[in-house]
Scaffold this active site. Structure first.
Site, PDB file in Angstrom:
ATOM      1  N   ASP A  38      -0.093  -2.492  -0.877  1.00 42.20           N
ATOM      2  CA  ASP A  38       0.955  -3.449  -0.478  1.00 42.20           C
ATOM      3  C   ASP A  38       0.435  -4.876  -0.321  1.00 42.20           C
ATOM      4  O   ASP A  38       0.605  -5.496   0.741  1.00 42.20           O
ATOM      5  CB  ASP A  38       1.591  -3.012   0.853  1.00 42.20           C
ATOM      6  N   GLU A 213      11.649   1.037  -1.637  1.00 42.89           N
ATOM      7  CA  GLU A 213      10.993   0.307  -0.542  1.00 42.89           C
ATOM      8  C   GLU A 213      10.279  -0.932  -1.068  1.00 42.89           C
ATOM      9  O   GLU A 213      10.294  -1.219  -2.266  1.00 42.89           O
ATOM     10  CB  GLU A 213      10.004   1.228   0.193  1.00 42.89           C
TER      11      GLU A 213
END
Ligand SMILES: *[C@@H]1O[C@H](CO)[C@@H](O)[C@H](O)[C@H]1NC(C)=O
Ligand SMILES: *[C@@H]1O[C@H](CO)[C@@H](O)[C@H](O)[C@H]1NC(C)=O
Ligand SMILES: *[C@@H]1O[C@H](CO)[C@@H](O)[C@H](O)[C@H]1NC(C)=O
Length: 343
Positions: A38, A213
């Protein structure tokens, strides 16, 4: 007898296979490009690049250029967050924004499989480890029956000086929501969160709806039209080598587009991304690149190109958590939709 959904599945697999031949490899990455999940990338006004990612209370690395060489500098919040949501909580998925040399890093506090997470913010004038002040929770409404989301994967978006600060967030459990922040960017602005992207499809062998997401919002002008691009990650983020998701169900980068920041977001086929499971594939597995996701987008001022950065697995190296790599490619938006191109 194969039903229509299997048939549609086959068509989409063919579409994925066809695109995969066109995707170039990630651009080179020098120095420390590993142990990355991420990532969030910003460039400080002095030209130093910062890559901030999940792991070890939020890992900070710097580089003179986007390709590196990347050097690990330390943790953003070495003592963890003020937020206390659960035992053995972890800090995940930072999203960094800067304005007038004040850096704002939104981070998630959670644990694998938990829906009782929270989003916090830390600030710094410098972005290096040791300079961050934690402000704790930004106070997004707790989940309830009507807002049954998960407060992780924050994405801050602000288009212009006087524009409203927007916060996108959410993962699994009803996917991606959007609300606003106050003008100091440190707390919730009071607008009722609205769901923006949702995939109701159950993927093969799964008892829950497919995961969407890591939303990342980016705007761009194509001709005289301004578009808002909601990039997101779809599918299974982190399989072990012996338990891979069905082909096409692993992590991949998708996009939906709108003419206004609040939506309605649609895909390239015009399918609604909230009510019709819409989403256009931008980058999926190809060659030895597997499950790219956790992405963000930044204009590289060194060459004025738009970079799409992400984490991915190199299947030759391995699928372990620490093997995840930082990668990026440039994208071309001239058609109105992002196309990954060779530099
Ligand atoms: C490489 O970077 C990652 C994350 O940025 C960090 O966790 C790891 O310790 C670094 N490795 C070295 C050898 O510095
Ligand atoms: C929605 O979920 C299905 C099943 O997991 C998946 O095949 C599809 O790619 C997803 N669509 C989007 C837009 O993410
Ligand atoms: C994956 O790793 C192998 C072994 O280090 C390397 O030869 C190959 O170029 C890598 N692939 C990509 C896309 O970087």
């Amino acid at each position: 007898m194969p039903g229509p959904s299997l048939f549609a599945g086959l068509i989409s697999l063919v579409a994925i296979a066809r695109r995969a031949e066109l995707w170039p490899n990630p651009e080179p990455c020098l120095g420390n490009c590993t142990f990355i999940h991420d990532p969030s990338v910003v460039r400080r006004s002095d030209g130093t690049w910062f890559r901030i990612s999940t792991n070890g209370n939020i890992a900070i690395a710097t580089a003179p250029e986007l390709i590196g060489p990347w050097e690990y500098q330390g943790a953003m919040l070495p003592d963890g967050s003020k937020i206390d949501v659960m035992e053995n909580q972890e800090l995940w998925a930072p999203d960094v924004f800067h304005e007038k040399d004040e850096f704002y890093a939104y981070y998630s506090v959670s644990r694998m499989g938990s829906q009782d997470s929270d989003i916090g913010v830390a600030t710094s004038k410098d972005a290096m480890p040791g300079t961050w002040t934690d402000h704790g929770s930004i106070g997004l409404p707790k989940r309830d029956e009507t807002l049954n989301y998960n407060r992780i994967d924050a994405n801050f978006f602000k288009e212009c000086k006087d524009c409203e600060p927007i916060m996108n967030y959410g993962s699994a459990w009803n996917d991606v929501y959007q609300t606003n922040l106050k003008k100091d960017y440190l707390s919730w602005g009071g607008t009722t969160p609205q769901q923006k992207v949702y995939n109701s499809t159950f993927s093969v062998g799964q008892t829950f709806a497919s995961i969407t997401e890591g939303a990342f919002l980016f705007w761009w002008k194509v001709g005289d039209k301004k578009y808002y691009y909601m990039f997101f990650s779809s599918g299974a983020c982190c399989n072990s080598a012996d338990q891979l998701a069905a082909p096409g169900e692993e992590y991949k980068i998708m996009v939906c587009r709108s003419e206004t920041v609040n939506g309605r977001y649609v895909d390239a086929d015009g399918k609604d991304c909230l009510t019709e499971n819409g989403g256009t594939l931008v980058l999926g597995s190809h060659g030895d690149v597997y499950a790219p996701g956790g992405q963000g987008v930044i204009v590289n001022p060194d060459n004025n190109k738009i970079a799409l950065y992400y984490h991915y697995v190199n299947t030759t190296i391995g699928y372990n958590y620490e093997d995840f790599l930082f990668g990026f490619n440039y994208i071309d938006l001239s058609s109105g939709w992002p196309v990954v191109t060779a530099a």
